[in-house]
Design a protein around this motif. Structure first.
Motif, mmCIF file in Angstrom:
data_model
loop_
_atom_site.group_PDB
_atom_site.id
_atom_site.type_symbol
_atom_site.label_atom_id
_atom_site.label_comp_id
_atom_site.label_asym_id
_atom_site.label_seq_id
_atom_site.Cartn_x
_atom_site.Cartn_y
_atom_site.Cartn_z
ATOM 1 N N PHE A 191 0.840 -1.198 0.000
ATOM 2 C CA PHE A 191 0.000 0.000 0.000
ATOM 3 C C PHE A 191 0.876 1.249 0.000
ATOM 4 O O PHE A 191 2.078 1.195 0.298
ATOM 5 C CB PHE A 191 -0.973 0.041 1.181
ATOM 6 N N VAL A 192 0.237 2.378 -0.330
ATOM 7 C CA VAL A 192 0.890 3.690 -0.300
ATOM 8 C C VAL A 192 0.434 4.425 0.953
ATOM 9 O O VAL A 192 -0.739 4.370 1.327
ATOM 10 C CB VAL A 192 0.521 4.523 -1.548
ATOM 11 N N MET A 193 1.373 5.104 1.602
ATOM 12 C CA MET A 193 1.057 5.887 2.802
ATOM 13 C C MET A 193 1.761 7.231 2.691
ATOM 14 O O MET A 193 2.993 7.298 2.662
ATOM 15 C CB MET A 193 1.519 5.148 4.058
ATOM 16 N N ILE A 194 0.986 8.320 2.596
ATOM 17 C CA ILE A 194 1.590 9.653 2.482
ATOM 18 C C ILE A 194 0.945 10.619 3.479
ATOM 19 O O ILE A 194 -0.081 10.317 4.085
ATOM 20 C CB ILE A 194 1.444 10.235 1.055
ATOM 21 N N GLY A 195 1.558 11.787 3.623
ATOM 22 C CA GLY A 195 0.967 12.861 4.408
ATOM 23 C C GLY A 195 0.234 13.819 3.488
ATOM 24 O O GLY A 195 -0.068 13.485 2.335
ATOM 25 N N ALA A 196 -0.062 15.028 3.972
ATOM 26 C CA ALA A 196 -0.761 16.018 3.145
ATOM 27 C C ALA A 196 -0.434 17.414 3.632
ATOM 28 O O ALA A 196 -0.236 17.636 4.827
ATOM 29 C CB ALA A 196 -2.269 15.792 3.199
ATOM 30 N N MET A 214 1.488 9.148 -8.114
ATOM 31 C CA MET A 214 1.536 7.945 -7.289
ATOM 32 C C MET A 214 0.134 7.366 -7.080
ATOM 33 O O MET A 214 -0.074 6.147 -7.135
ATOM 34 C CB MET A 214 2.179 8.290 -5.941
ATOM 35 N N ALA A 215 -0.833 8.255 -6.864
ATOM 36 C CA ALA A 215 -2.207 7.806 -6.638
ATOM 37 C C ALA A 215 -2.805 7.158 -7.880
ATOM 38 O O ALA A 215 -3.528 6.155 -7.797
ATOM 39 C CB ALA A 215 -3.071 8.992 -6.202
ATOM 40 N N VAL A 216 -2.509 7.717 -9.054
ATOM 41 C CA VAL A 216 -3.000 7.153 -10.318
ATOM 42 C C VAL A 216 -2.436 5.748 -10.513
ATOM 43 O O VAL A 216 -3.168 4.809 -10.858
ATOM 44 C CB VAL A 216 -2.619 8.059 -11.504
ATOM 45 N N CYS A 217 -1.151 5.587 -10.275
ATOM 46 C CA CYS A 217 -0.513 4.264 -10.405
ATOM 47 C C CYS A 217 -1.096 3.276 -9.400
ATOM 48 O O CYS A 217 -1.331 2.107 -9.719
ATOM 49 C CB CYS A 217 0.997 4.371 -10.200
ATOM 50 N N ALA A 218 -1.325 3.755 -8.168
ATOM 51 C CA ALA A 218 -1.861 2.876 -7.125
ATOM 52 C C ALA A 218 -3.248 2.357 -7.492
ATOM 53 O O ALA A 218 -3.546 1.170 -7.339
ATOM 54 C CB ALA A 218 -1.910 3.622 -5.796
ATOM 55 N N ARG A 219 -4.094 3.233 -8.007
ATOM 56 C CA ARG A 219 -5.449 2.788 -8.367
ATOM 57 C C ARG A 219 -5.414 1.823 -9.546
ATOM 58 O O ARG A 219 -6.159 0.838 -9.574
ATOM 59 C CB ARG A 219 -6.343 3.981 -8.699
ATOM 60 N N MET A 221 -3.187 -0.289 -10.229
ATOM 61 C CA MET A 221 -2.695 -1.594 -9.785
ATOM 62 C C MET A 221 -3.410 -2.094 -8.533
ATOM 63 O O MET A 221 -2.952 -3.023 -7.871
ATOM 64 C CB MET A 221 -1.190 -1.517 -9.535
ATOM 65 N N ASN A 222 -4.549 -1.459 -8.206
ATOM 66 C CA ASN A 222 -5.387 -1.882 -7.077
ATOM 67 C C ASN A 222 -4.639 -1.927 -5.746
ATOM 68 O O ASN A 222 -4.787 -2.868 -4.956
ATOM 69 C CB ASN A 222 -6.015 -3.255 -7.371
ATOM 70 N N LYS A 223 -3.833 -0.897 -5.501
ATOM 71 C CA LYS A 223 -3.117 -0.789 -4.234
ATOM 72 C C LYS A 223 -3.795 0.289 -3.382
ATOM 73 O O LYS A 223 -4.084 1.388 -3.876
ATOM 74 C CB LYS A 223 -1.657 -0.399 -4.461
ATOM 75 N N PRO A 224 -4.040 0.014 -2.107
ATOM 76 C CA PRO A 224 -4.652 1.031 -1.244
ATOM 77 C C PRO A 224 -3.781 2.284 -1.147
ATOM 78 O O PRO A 224 -2.553 2.193 -1.102
ATOM 79 C CB PRO A 224 -4.746 0.338 0.118
ATOM 80 N N PHE A 225 -4.433 3.423 -1.107
ATOM 81 C CA PHE A 225 -3.734 4.713 -1.028
ATOM 82 C C PHE A 225 -4.231 5.419 0.223
ATOM 83 O O PHE A 225 -5.361 5.911 0.277
ATOM 84 C CB PHE A 225 -4.039 5.537 -2.284
ATOM 85 N N TYR A 226 -3.389 5.452 1.249
ATOM 86 C CA TYR A 226 -3.769 6.019 2.538
ATOM 87 C C TYR A 226 -3.114 7.387 2.760
ATOM 88 O O TYR A 226 -1.940 7.576 2.440
ATOM 89 C CB TYR A 226 -3.351 5.091 3.681
ATOM 90 N N THR A 270 -4.621 15.599 -5.476
ATOM 91 C CA THR A 270 -5.074 14.217 -5.659
ATOM 92 C C THR A 270 -6.580 14.163 -5.379
ATOM 93 O O THR A 270 -7.002 14.395 -4.237
ATOM 94 C CB THR A 270 -4.337 13.259 -4.715
ATOM 95 N N PRO A 271 -7.412 13.890 -6.395
ATOM 96 C CA PRO A 271 -8.867 13.861 -6.203
ATOM 97 C C PRO A 271 -9.284 12.751 -5.239
ATOM 98 O O PRO A 271 -8.555 11.766 -5.054
ATOM 99 C CB PRO A 271 -9.395 13.585 -7.615
ATOM 100 N N PRO A 272 -10.453 12.883 -4.624
ATOM 101 C CA PRO A 272 -10.904 11.913 -3.622
ATOM 102 C C PRO A 272 -11.091 10.501 -4.166
ATOM 103 O O PRO A 272 -10.961 9.528 -3.409
ATOM 104 C CB PRO A 272 -12.242 12.499 -3.137
ATOM 105 N N SER A 273 -11.376 10.368 -5.455
ATOM 106 C CA SER A 273 -11.614 9.040 -6.025
ATOM 107 C C SER A 273 -10.378 8.146 -5.999
ATOM 108 O O SER A 273 -10.479 6.926 -6.137
ATOM 109 C CB SER A 273 -12.112 9.168 -7.469
ATOM 110 N N PHE A 274 -9.195 8.745 -5.784
ATOM 111 C CA PHE A 274 -7.951 7.979 -5.754
ATOM 112 C C PHE A 274 -7.522 7.624 -4.333
ATOM 113 O O PHE A 274 -6.540 6.912 -4.145
ATOM 114 C CB PHE A 274 -6.830 8.777 -6.433
ATOM 115 N N ILE A 275 -8.236 8.122 -3.342
ATOM 116 C CA ILE A 275 -7.848 7.934 -1.939
ATOM 117 C C ILE A 275 -8.712 6.861 -1.293
ATOM 118 O O ILE A 275 -9.940 6.905 -1.377
ATOM 119 C CB ILE A 275 -7.975 9.265 -1.173
ATOM 120 N N THR A 276 -8.061 5.912 -0.632
ATOM 121 C CA THR A 276 -8.790 4.824 0.030
ATOM 122 C C THR A 276 -9.363 5.289 1.363
ATOM 123 O O THR A 276 -10.565 5.204 1.599
ATOM 124 C CB THR A 276 -7.857 3.620 0.253
#
Length: 299
Positions: A191-196, A214-219, A221-226, A270-276
């Motif tokens: 999974f991806v874990m970032i701040g803001a 990073m968020a586009v790539c994560a979605r 490849m179906n990886k959670p983006f936290y 990063t739009p909300p649709s990319f955030i888990t």
């Protein structure tokens, strides 16, 4: 406080203490209130506005300064204070200290919940240098969990390398990677874990340039983006895309530039649709829940 004094106070906090830019800005506003030469509430309001403008001219993220100060000023002036100026000032300082006391504990709340994501054998991808992410990784390591962290170098300031130095000191296994290798490494991580820098009203986030990629790539490849972030970074901004972000968020000393096409932006959206999920001090939120929480914070 004069302009130069405000700037020095703000920079001294950041350079000598391990606090976020937003907290440093709030503490500077407290000092402005405490030392103001004004004798009216209107004059104090002007002092506060001037102080925020001065801090925004520093080389630190304007998004973090803006979001932190906006909610703080709203909180300390929550109701009209029908009393003489000195008493009004005392009440503001009391409210400000309560606000800081709460948010000084906020990172621990986030770390407690977010560290539960990190189990043995987990591989994490992170971007830039987030204090709350670092503290979460430290907490998981303290609990003897075995995991590995991939850290983007994070151009142009190479802030990811600063995070790597701290992970090295803590003995946490890590690998520094090129920003452009995010797509290559994504299939290997859990999974991806970032701040803001700030969380906008839609539930999306403004953060160091490269976060959106990073968020586009994560979605894909179906990886959670936290996202791990304190609630004082919640902002009433509502961008629909990258071009809607304020220029002062994207460019250092933007007012001195005449051709933005030749300047690299510092942050992206990063739009909300990319955030888990967003891990915050007011709970673990879905992006759609952010708007409701903002309403509560600003009521």
């Amino acid at each position: 406080m004069e302009g130069e004094e405000i700037s020095k106070y703000f920079l001294k906090i950041i350079e000598h203490e391990d606090v976020s830019v937003g907290i440093a800005a709030i503490r500077t506003l407290m000092e402005i209130i405490n030392k103001t030469a004004s004798t009216t509430v209107q004059g104090l309001d002007e002092n506060i506005k001037d102080g925020i403008s001065i801090m925004k001219r520093s080389h630190y993220p304007v998004a973090a300064i803006d979001s932190g100060c906006e909610l703080f000023v709203r909180f300390i002036t929550l109701t009209r204070l029908d009393t003489h100026f000195e008493e009004c000032k005392r009440i503001m300082l009391k409210r400000g200290n309560l606000y800081l006391k709460h948010h000084n504990r906020s990172r621990n709340t986030i770390v407690t919940s977010a560290s539960k994501l990190i189990g043995d054998g987990v591989r994490i991808l992170t971007h830039s240098r987030s204090r709350v992410v670092l503290q979460t990784l430290r907490e998981a390591a303290k609990q003897k969990r075995k995991f590995e962290v991939y850290v983007t170098i994070s151009e142009p300031d190479k802030s990811g390398l600063e995070l790597c130095k701290q992970l090295e000191i803590d003995g946490i296994p890590h690998v520094a990677i090129l920003d452009s290798s995010v797509g290559y490494i994504m299939e290997q991580i859990d999974f991806v874990m970032i701040g803001a820098e700030c969380v906008v009203e839609s539930g999306g986030v403004v953060n160091k340039i490269g976060s959106y990629t990073m968020a586009v790539c994560a979605r894909e490849m179906n990886k959670p983006f936290y996202v791990l972030t304190e609630s004082f970074k919640f902002s009433r901004l509502f961008p629909l895309g990258q071009q809607d972000l304020p220029l002062e968020y994207k460019y250092d000393n933007y007012s001195n530039s005449t051709d933005f096409k030749k300047v690299h932006p510092l942050v992206d959206y990063t739009p909300p649709s990319f955030i888990t999920l967003l891990f915050t001090d007011i709970g673990i939120l879905t992006p759609s829940a952010v708007s409701d929480e903002l309403i509560k914070l600003y009521l």
